[in-house]
Design an enzyme around this catalytic site. Structure first.
Site, PDB file in Angstrom:
ATOM      1  CE1 TYR A  38      -4.383  -0.917  -0.263  1.00  0.00           C
ATOM      2  CE2 TYR A  38      -3.525  -2.816   0.913  1.00  0.00           C
ATOM      3  CZ  TYR A  38      -4.524  -2.215   0.156  1.00  0.00           C
ATOM      4  OH  TYR A  38      -5.639  -2.924  -0.195  1.00  0.00           O
TER       5      TYR A  38
ATOM      6  CB  VAL B 142      -7.993   3.865  -2.291  1.00  0.00           C
ATOM      7  CG1 VAL B 142      -9.067   2.863  -1.888  1.00  0.00           C
ATOM      8  CG2 VAL B 142      -6.842   3.151  -3.005  1.00  0.00           C
ATOM      9  CG  ASP B 143      -6.876   7.318  -7.631  1.00  0.00           C
ATOM     10  OD1 ASP B 143      -7.717   8.241  -7.657  1.00  0.00           O
ATOM     11  OD2 ASP B 143      -6.832   6.436  -8.521  1.00  0.00           O
TER      12      ASP B 143
ATOM     13  CG  HIS C  43     -13.924   0.263  -2.347  1.00  0.00           C
ATOM     14  ND1 HIS C  43     -13.789  -0.352  -3.573  1.00  0.00           N
ATOM     15  CD2 HIS C  43     -15.113  -0.168  -1.851  1.00  0.00           C
ATOM     16  CE1 HIS C  43     -14.854  -1.119  -3.807  1.00  0.00           C
ATOM     17  NE2 HIS C  43     -15.665  -1.017  -2.780  1.00  0.00           N
TER      18      HIS C  43
ATOM     19  CB  CYS D 280      -1.611   1.936  17.425  1.00  0.00           C
ATOM     20  SG  CYS D 280      -2.769   3.164  18.039  1.00  0.00           S
TER      21      CYS D 280
ATOM     22  CB  CYS E 169      -4.173   0.869  21.671  1.00  0.00           C
ATOM     23  SG  CYS E 169      -3.678   0.032  20.130  1.00  0.00           S
TER      24      CYS E 169
ATOM     25  N   GLY F  92     -14.811   2.712 -16.187  1.00  0.00           N
ATOM     26  CA  GLY F  92     -13.584   2.029 -15.771  1.00  0.00           C
ATOM     27  C   GLY F  92     -13.723   1.102 -14.590  1.00  0.00           C
TER      28      GLY F  92
ATOM     29  CB  SER G 298     -14.175  -5.372 -13.326  1.00  0.00           C
ATOM     30  OG  SER G 298     -14.111  -5.310 -11.909  1.00  0.00           O
TER      31      SER G 298
ATOM     32  CG  ASN H 219     -14.493  -1.096 -19.072  1.00  0.00           C
ATOM     33  OD1 ASN H 219     -13.566  -1.645 -19.643  1.00  0.00           O
ATOM     34  ND2 ASN H 219     -14.715  -1.228 -17.773  1.00  0.00           N
TER      35      ASN H 219
HETATM   36  N1  APR Z   1     -10.553   3.366 -19.475  1.00  0.00           N
HETATM   37  C1  APR Z   1     -11.673   2.805 -18.965  1.00  0.00           C
HETATM   38  N2  APR Z   1     -11.687   1.594 -18.398  1.00  0.00           N
HETATM   39  C2  APR Z   1     -10.534   0.911 -18.363  1.00  0.00           C
HETATM   40  C3  APR Z   1      -9.333   1.428 -18.865  1.00  0.00           C
HETATM   41  C4  APR Z   1      -9.367   2.708 -19.449  1.00  0.00           C
HETATM   42  N3  APR Z   1      -8.278   3.277 -19.959  1.00  0.00           N
HETATM   43  N4  APR Z   1      -8.359   0.500 -18.665  1.00  0.00           N
HETATM   44  C5  APR Z   1      -8.920  -0.555 -18.050  1.00  0.00           C
HETATM   45  N5  APR Z   1     -10.242  -0.308 -17.866  1.00  0.00           N
HETATM   46  C6  APR Z   1     -11.249  -1.160 -17.232  1.00  0.00           C
HETATM   47  C7  APR Z   1     -11.006  -2.642 -17.343  1.00  0.00           C
HETATM   48  O1  APR Z   1     -11.508  -3.144 -18.579  1.00  0.00           O
HETATM   49  C8  APR Z   1     -11.801  -3.160 -16.136  1.00  0.00           C
HETATM   50  O2  APR Z   1     -13.160  -3.402 -16.498  1.00  0.00           O
HETATM   51  O3  APR Z   1     -11.226  -0.885 -15.848  1.00  0.00           O
HETATM   52  C9  APR Z   1     -11.747  -1.998 -15.150  1.00  0.00           C
HETATM   53  C10 APR Z   1     -10.875  -2.236 -13.944  1.00  0.00           C
HETATM   54  O4  APR Z   1     -11.423  -3.254 -13.184  1.00  0.00           O
HETATM   55  P1  APR Z   1     -10.897  -3.587 -11.720  1.00  0.00           P
HETATM   56  O5  APR Z   1      -9.408  -3.652 -11.713  1.00  0.00           O
HETATM   57  O6  APR Z   1     -11.665  -4.745 -11.255  1.00  0.00           O
HETATM   58  O7  APR Z   1     -11.239  -2.281 -10.892  1.00  0.00           O
HETATM   59  P2  APR Z   1     -12.558  -1.908 -10.107  1.00  0.00           P
HETATM   60  O8  APR Z   1     -13.770  -2.291 -10.863  1.00  0.00           O
HETATM   61  O9  APR Z   1     -12.393  -0.494  -9.683  1.00  0.00           O
HETATM   62  O10 APR Z   1     -12.430  -2.850  -8.844  1.00  0.00           O
HETATM   63  C11 APR Z   1     -13.300  -2.643  -7.793  1.00  0.00           C
HETATM   64  O11 APR Z   1     -11.974  -4.010  -6.389  1.00  0.00           O
HETATM   65  O12 APR Z   1     -10.026  -4.720  -5.386  1.00  0.00           O
HETATM   66  C12 APR Z   1     -11.106  -3.925  -5.301  1.00  0.00           C
HETATM   67  O13 APR Z   1     -11.221  -2.116  -3.848  1.00  0.00           O
HETATM   68  C13 APR Z   1     -10.753  -2.492  -5.112  1.00  0.00           C
HETATM   69  O14 APR Z   1     -11.968  -0.571  -5.722  1.00  0.00           O
HETATM   70  C14 APR Z   1     -11.498  -1.794  -6.205  1.00  0.00           C
HETATM   71  C15 APR Z   1     -12.608  -2.766  -6.494  1.00  0.00           C
END
Ligand code: APR
Length: 286
Positions: A74, A114-115, A130, A167, A170, A208, A210, A234
């Site tokens: 992290y 988280v950014d 998140h 910490c 505590c 962006g 999944s 996406n």
């Molecule tokens: N523009 C748009 N989408 C994009 C791009 C891009 N340039 N590049 C990749 N992607 C898409 C991928 O096709 C995918 O569907 O972004 C998605 C990323 O998916 P994940 O990595 O699963 O991210 P996310 O959906 O944010 O995951 C959800 O999972 O691990 C946890 O807490 C974490 O917040 C995160 C959560």
């Protein structure tokens, strides 16, 4: 201004919806930060973490069994985020938010990221579902903790894992990142605010993500109850694609500027920093 010459065209019916919208709700995920250089959660990792997926590391169990590995992962990701800049996708949303806000409308951003790249592009984020990679707290007593900015080079994985600090309140618990790990509850206030925005919106953009991680991924579907148009941005099909009214296949950093320029009538002003600093002058470190 950004180069939009190779951006895929936006269909007319999507432009019509976007131009008519007064309240846009955006649900964003790791993909919107991918073009800034922040790896998504499904990418293969290297170095110290080559045996682990991001999902393996983002759990309370992983922190319990190897706190140094998870802490260092992290801290390195936080360093990487600090080193990169918002991309035209973040900037386009910030611009649309300002334009709608100035015209009595609203653009609400609920992000799983988280950014802080939405904020550094000049946008206000309604909900960090998140948590935040720059926040920390004790894993035992929950006391908030401040850590100095990480000193890693975000481009290269560190050679050795480093233990998380103890910490100071505590004196028993380890300091952990203020993010929501798999199996943990989402911050209720953020979730409720995002749900309200999805229900109130007249257009929902899913950018962006999944759509694999619940309960966050259910949020944009709240708009379906009211028949709100849902648009996915996406390059790949996702778990949410079938529920979308429109699917724009391409990178967010190309498609969003074209969409927002067509809606606002303004070329994209690249910004990095909520004070409106021009990114072409300097990259802001936080
Ligand atoms: N523009 C748009 N989408 C994009 C791009 C891009 N340039 N590049 C990749 N992607 C898409 C991928 O096709 C995918 O569907 O972004 C998605 C990323 O998916 P994940 O990595 O699963 O991210 P996310 O959906 O944010 O995951 C959800 O999972 O691990 C946890 O807490 C974490 O917040 C995160 C959560």
């Amino acid at each position: 201004m950004c180069d939009q010459s190779d951006a895929p065209p936006i269909p007319d019916d999507v432009l019509t919806l976007a131009r008519a919208a007064r309240h846009v709700a955006v649900f964003s995920g790791a993909g919107i930060s991918a073009e800034s250089g922040v790896p998504t959660f499904r990418e293969v990792q290297t170095g110290l973490w080559e045996r682990f997926s991001a999902q393996d590391l983002a759990t309370p169990e992983a922190f319990e069994s190897d706190p140094a590995l998870v802490h260092t992962w992290y801290r390195w990701r936080a360093a990487l985020i600090q080193q990169v800049s918002p991309n035209p996708g973040h900037q386009a949303l910030a611009q649309w938010q300002r334009q709608l806000g100035g015209a009595g409308g609203r653009l609400s951003i609920a992000t799983q990221n988280v950014d802080d790249l939405h904020e550094r592009a000049g946008a206000e984020v309604l909900a960090h579902l998140h948590g935040s990679i720059t926040a920390h707290r004790c894993a035992e007593c929950d006391a908030p903790a401040e850590l100095a900015a990480p000193q890693y080079d975000g481009a290269a994985a560190p050679a050795e894992p480093v233990d998380p600090p103890l910490c100071e309140v505590c004196e028993e618990g380890l300091i952990r990142p203020g993010v929501v790990w798999f199996g943990e509850p989402l911050p209720m206030e953020a979730f409720d605010a995002a749900a309200d925005a999805m229900r109130a919106a007249d257009l929902i953009l899913v950018v962006g993500t999944s759509g694999l991680v619940q309960p966050a991924a259910s949020l944009p579907l709240l708009g379906m109850e009211r028949g709100t148009p849902l648009i996915e941005i996406n390059p790949e099909p996702t778990e949410l694609s079938d529920a979308m009214h429109h699917r724009l296949r391409g990178p967010a950093g190309k498609l969003l500027p074209v969409l927002v320029q067509a809606v606002t009538g303004e070329a994209l002003h690249a910004m990095d920093g909520s004070d409106g600093t021009d990114d072409s002058v300097e990259r802001r470190a936080r």
